[in-house]
Write a protein that holds these residues in place. Structure first.
Motif, short mmCIF file in Angstrom:
data_model
loop_
_atom_site.label_atom_id
_atom_site.label_comp_id
_atom_site.label_asym_id
_atom_site.label_seq_id
_atom_site.Cartn_x
_atom_site.Cartn_y
_atom_site.Cartn_z
N THR A 19 0.87 -1.19 0.00
CA THR A 19 0.00 0.00 0.00
C THR A 19 0.90 1.24 0.00
O THR A 19 1.81 1.35 0.82
CB THR A 19 -0.93 -0.02 1.23
N THR A 20 0.63 2.13 -0.94
CA THR A 20 1.55 3.25 -1.17
C THR A 20 0.79 4.57 -1.31
O THR A 20 -0.30 4.59 -1.92
CB THR A 20 2.35 3.00 -2.48
N VAL A 21 1.39 5.61 -0.79
CA VAL A 21 0.79 6.94 -0.95
C VAL A 21 1.36 7.52 -2.25
O VAL A 21 2.57 7.63 -2.41
CB VAL A 21 1.13 7.86 0.24
N ILE A 22 0.48 7.88 -3.15
CA ILE A 22 0.93 8.45 -4.43
C ILE A 22 0.86 9.97 -4.33
O ILE A 22 -0.16 10.53 -3.94
CB ILE A 22 0.04 7.93 -5.59
N THR A 23 1.99 10.58 -4.72
CA THR A 23 2.09 12.04 -4.57
C THR A 23 2.43 12.68 -5.91
O THR A 23 2.87 12.02 -6.85
CB THR A 23 3.20 12.40 -3.56
N ARG A 24 2.13 13.99 -5.95
CA ARG A 24 2.60 14.79 -7.08
C ARG A 24 3.25 16.03 -6.47
O ARG A 24 2.59 16.74 -5.71
CB ARG A 24 1.44 15.17 -7.99
N THR A 33 -3.73 0.59 -3.13
CA THR A 33 -3.61 -0.66 -2.36
C THR A 33 -4.07 -1.87 -3.16
O THR A 33 -4.94 -1.75 -4.04
CB THR A 33 -4.41 -0.56 -1.03
N ARG A 34 -3.47 -3.00 -2.85
CA ARG A 34 -3.92 -4.26 -3.44
C ARG A 34 -4.56 -5.15 -2.36
O ARG A 34 -4.95 -6.27 -2.63
CB ARG A 34 -2.72 -5.01 -4.04
N ASP A 35 -4.63 -4.60 -1.17
CA ASP A 35 -5.08 -5.40 -0.03
C ASP A 35 -6.40 -4.84 0.52
O ASP A 35 -6.44 -3.70 1.00
CB ASP A 35 -3.99 -5.36 1.06
N ILE A 36 -7.45 -5.63 0.44
CA ILE A 36 -8.78 -5.16 0.88
C ILE A 36 -8.78 -4.81 2.38
O ILE A 36 -9.42 -3.84 2.82
CB ILE A 36 -9.89 -6.19 0.55
N ASP A 37 -8.01 -5.57 3.16
CA ASP A 37 -7.96 -5.30 4.60
C ASP A 37 -7.29 -3.96 4.89
O ASP A 37 -7.69 -3.23 5.80
CB ASP A 37 -7.22 -6.43 5.34
N GLU A 38 -6.28 -3.66 4.09
CA GLU A 38 -5.61 -2.36 4.30
C GLU A 38 -6.52 -1.22 3.87
O GLU A 38 -6.52 -0.14 4.46
CB GLU A 38 -4.27 -2.33 3.56
N LEU A 39 -7.32 -1.47 2.81
CA LEU A 39 -8.29 -0.44 2.39
C LEU A 39 -9.30 -0.19 3.51
O LEU A 39 -9.59 0.96 3.86
CB LEU A 39 -9.02 -0.91 1.13
N ARG B 462 -14.68 21.84 -5.80
CA ARG B 462 -14.73 22.52 -4.51
C ARG B 462 -15.19 21.61 -3.36
O ARG B 462 -14.60 21.59 -2.29
CB ARG B 462 -15.69 23.72 -4.63
N LEU B 463 -16.21 20.82 -3.65
CA LEU B 463 -16.78 19.98 -2.58
C LEU B 463 -15.87 18.83 -2.16
O LEU B 463 -15.97 18.31 -1.06
CB LEU B 463 -18.14 19.41 -3.02
N ASN B 464 -14.99 18.43 -3.07
CA ASN B 464 -14.21 17.21 -2.79
C ASN B 464 -12.70 17.41 -2.77
O ASN B 464 -11.95 16.43 -2.84
CB ASN B 464 -14.61 16.12 -3.79
N LYS B 465 -12.28 18.64 -2.63
CA LYS B 465 -10.84 18.87 -2.65
C LYS B 465 -10.15 18.23 -1.43
O LYS B 465 -8.97 17.90 -1.48
CB LYS B 465 -10.50 20.36 -2.76
N ASN B 466 -10.92 18.05 -0.35
CA ASN B 466 -10.33 17.43 0.84
C ASN B 466 -10.68 15.94 0.99
O ASN B 466 -10.32 15.32 1.98
CB ASN B 466 -10.79 18.16 2.10
N ALA B 467 -11.42 15.40 0.03
CA ALA B 467 -11.79 13.98 0.12
C ALA B 467 -10.55 13.11 -0.02
O ALA B 467 -9.57 13.52 -0.66
CB ALA B 467 -12.78 13.64 -0.98
N GLU B 468 -10.60 11.95 0.59
CA GLU B 468 -9.46 11.04 0.47
C GLU B 468 -9.73 10.06 -0.68
O GLU B 468 -10.78 9.42 -0.71
CB GLU B 468 -9.26 10.27 1.78
N PHE B 469 -8.78 9.99 -1.60
CA PHE B 469 -8.92 9.10 -2.76
C PHE B 469 -8.13 7.82 -2.50
O PHE B 469 -6.98 7.88 -2.09
CB PHE B 469 -8.42 9.79 -4.04
N ILE B 470 -8.78 6.71 -2.75
CA ILE B 470 -8.10 5.42 -2.61
C ILE B 470 -8.29 4.65 -3.92
O ILE B 470 -9.42 4.55 -4.42
CB ILE B 470 -8.68 4.59 -1.44
N VAL B 471 -7.19 4.16 -4.47
CA VAL B 471 -7.26 3.38 -5.70
C VAL B 471 -6.88 1.95 -5.34
O VAL B 471 -5.90 1.73 -4.63
CB VAL B 471 -6.30 3.95 -6.77
N TYR B 472 -7.69 1.00 -5.81
CA TYR B 472 -7.37 -0.39 -5.47
C TYR B 472 -7.24 -1.24 -6.73
O TYR B 472 -7.82 -0.94 -7.78
CB TYR B 472 -8.40 -0.97 -4.50
N ASP B 473 -6.50 -2.28 -6.59
CA ASP B 473 -6.39 -3.29 -7.66
C ASP B 473 -6.21 -4.63 -6.96
O ASP B 473 -5.10 -5.01 -6.61
CB ASP B 473 -5.18 -2.95 -8.55
#
Lengths: 51, 474
Positions: A19-24, A33-39, B462-473
């Motif tokens: 699980t990694t924090v992606i930054t710009r 994340t690839r882990d449902i438990d971590e999500l 504006r409404l979601n600038k502070n929302a936390e985004f999570i991407v999963y695979d």
């Protein structure tokens, strides 16, 4: 959690298993994340702080 | 007593260990629902029959060390009326004993046999026990619900769970339902009226005061004595009149002897008169002592009872709120683990977890917001504010319906107040993210090739600038 720049992530995300924090430019964009438990743990920590 | 909410049938045992069956239709008691270990009064249709045709809870449920009747008396008697008579007889015996031991000629003070503090503590003993029981229920940090607003959705939520999930019955929740029923009774107008301070003082507190009751008995006896002596005095007077008339009419042979009789009767009359005066004095003094007792006790009683009553009423309200919250949490936990609920309830709807809130939301959706009744307007305001304070909104985006559903259930099982909106199209995402605020936006890595742009689009809103985004695979 480890951090990774977006460009690097897009180029190599298939190899990322942790699980990694992606930054710009140092600013968090999303958590990958690839882990449902971590999500679920990410959500869990949030609901706990708010109660 | 044993009882099953599922079958609506129960068993009672009597003092001879004989068992009796009963059904809910024969339960004639609006103040309580049937529950385990409840002491009851019942009737069968014939002596040899074990089928109960009438059953209600006994007003006698607790027998403390100080109570004048004991649990063994309960088992010896058939009805509350019989037990009440026994209680009165025991108390009258105590009054009699006290009366005999007291010298009312020198009594200068009536003391209380039960202090105001002890009486109040004992008077609210059942309420306090039930409140303490409710306060021990876990609420897991969730905001306490307001039963006055949400109660009408409780049974609907519970019935849906019990109907869908055959492995769960109402008996699973019997402890909650019994507590809830008892507490609900304490919120009725009937119960509140029975706690009228002046009524409790005169009809319960004073009646239970042994020394006061003895004094009252003394007044009754004094009245009898006064009446008897007044009768005696009138008799004496009448005899004197008769003898005087005989003398006047020269009907007596020996005037001196008759006069002596008259003197003797006059003396007795005077003594009787003095005795009556003495009795009246004693009576007046005891009445004064009784009035003083009432005045002193009433002042203290009213002040203390009013405070305690207000405290108990508030604690009852809090306890019922805790009970409904704890019950809702339990329904949520069991509902979220239930396969039939997952397959039916969540396939049809719902963004909310399986709890009262979901049913309120369903109901509110059916209403015309411009034509709300007062109760519905209040409900709407309450639930809107509750959600503002508690609900965490999650937007879940994926094309994989199976995984999306699994994830939604996992999330809603995590926290009762999560709200999950599931979508699968980029266009839906763009509309929702522009117009609604979310706490979390969870995206399937495979939703689109330009996922980073989708995140950036969301963060730019504006409404979601502070929302936390999570991407999963996964």
């Amino acid at each position: 959690m480890e951090e990774m720049e977006l460009e690097e992530f897009l180029a190599s995300y298939k190899n990322i298993s942790e699980t990694t924090v992606i930054t710009r430019e140092g600013e968090e964009i999303f958590v990958f994340t690839r882990d449902i438990d971590e999500l679920l743990a990410l959500l869990e920590s949030e609901k706990c702080t708010e109660k | 007593m044993q009882y099953s909410h599922t079958t609506g049938a129960g068993i009672i045992i009597n003092a001879h260990k004989k068992l009796f069956d009963f059904k809910l239709i024969h339960w004639h008691d609006k103040t309580r629902i049937p529950e385990m270990d409840l002491l009851v009064e019942f009737r069968t249709d014939s002596e040899n029959n074990t089928s109960v045709v009438y059953i209600k809870s006994s007003k006698y449920q607790e027998f403390s060390q100080d109570s004048i009747i004991k649990e063994r008396d309960f088992w010896k008697t058939q009805t509350d009326e019989e037990l009440e008579k026994l209680e009165i007889a025991v108390f009258e015996g105590l009054v009699e004993q006290t009366y005999k031991k007291t010298d009312y000629a020198i009594l200068n003070n009536i003391k209380p046999s039960i202090s105001v503090d002890s009486f109040i503590e004992y008077h609210f003993e059942n309420e306090t026990n039930i409140i303490n029981h409710a306060n021990d229920l876990p609420t897991d940090g969730y905001e306490i619900l307001d039963y006055r607003i949400v109660a009408r959705f409780l049974m609907r939520t519970l019935d849906t769970l019990v109907y869908a999930e055959k492995r769960i019955t109402k008996d699973t929740f019997s402890m909650y339902l019994q507590l809830y029923s008892k507490l609900q009774y304490y919120t009725t107008a009937y119960y509140k009226a029975s706690q009228d301070t002046a009524k409790v003082f005169s009809e319960i507190f004073l009646v239970q005061q042994l020394y006061f009751a003895s004094a009252k008995q003394k007044i009754i006896n004094l009245n009898d004595d006064i009446l008897q002596n007044e009768h005696k005095w009138r008799n004496l007077k009448s005899q004197i009149n008769i003898l005087n008339n005989r003398i006047l009419n020269h009907q007596v042979k020996n005037v001196a002897e008759t006069q002596s009789k008259i003197d003797d009767l006059s003396k007795q009359m005077k003594e009787t008169n003095n005795f009556i005066a003495k009795l009246e004095q004693t009576k007046a003094r005891i009445q004064k002592l009784m009035q003083l007792f009432i005045a002193q006790q009433k002042k203290e009683f009213i002040a203390k009872f009013e405070i305690k009553k207000a405290e108990i009423f508030k604690l009852i309200k809090d306890a019922i709120n805790i009970t409904i919250t704890s019950l809702d949490n339990r329904i949520w936990q069991l509902g979220m683990q239930s396969e039939p609920i997952k397959n039916h309830f969540f396939k049809l709807q719902s963004s909310f977890s399986f709890c009262i809130l979901a049913f309120i939301q369903q109901y509110i959706k059916t209403l015309d917001s411009s034509k709300l009744s007062d109760a519905d307007r209040l409900l709407n305001i309450y639930i809107t504010r509750y959600k503002e304070r508690n609900t965490k909104k999650i937007l879940l985006i994926s094309n994989d319906e199976k995984m999306k559903f699994k994830l939604k259930i996992e999330i809603l099982s995590l926290y009762k107040n999560f709200m999950v909106t599931s979508i699968s199209k980029k266009m839906e995402y763009e509309i929702l993210i522009t117009n609604h605020k979310f706490d979390f936006i969870i995206m399937d890595m495979n939703i689109a090739e330009n996922l980073a742009d989708m995140v950036a689009f969301g963060k730019s809103k504006r409404l979601n600038k502070n929302a936390e985004f999570i991407v999963y695979d996964f």
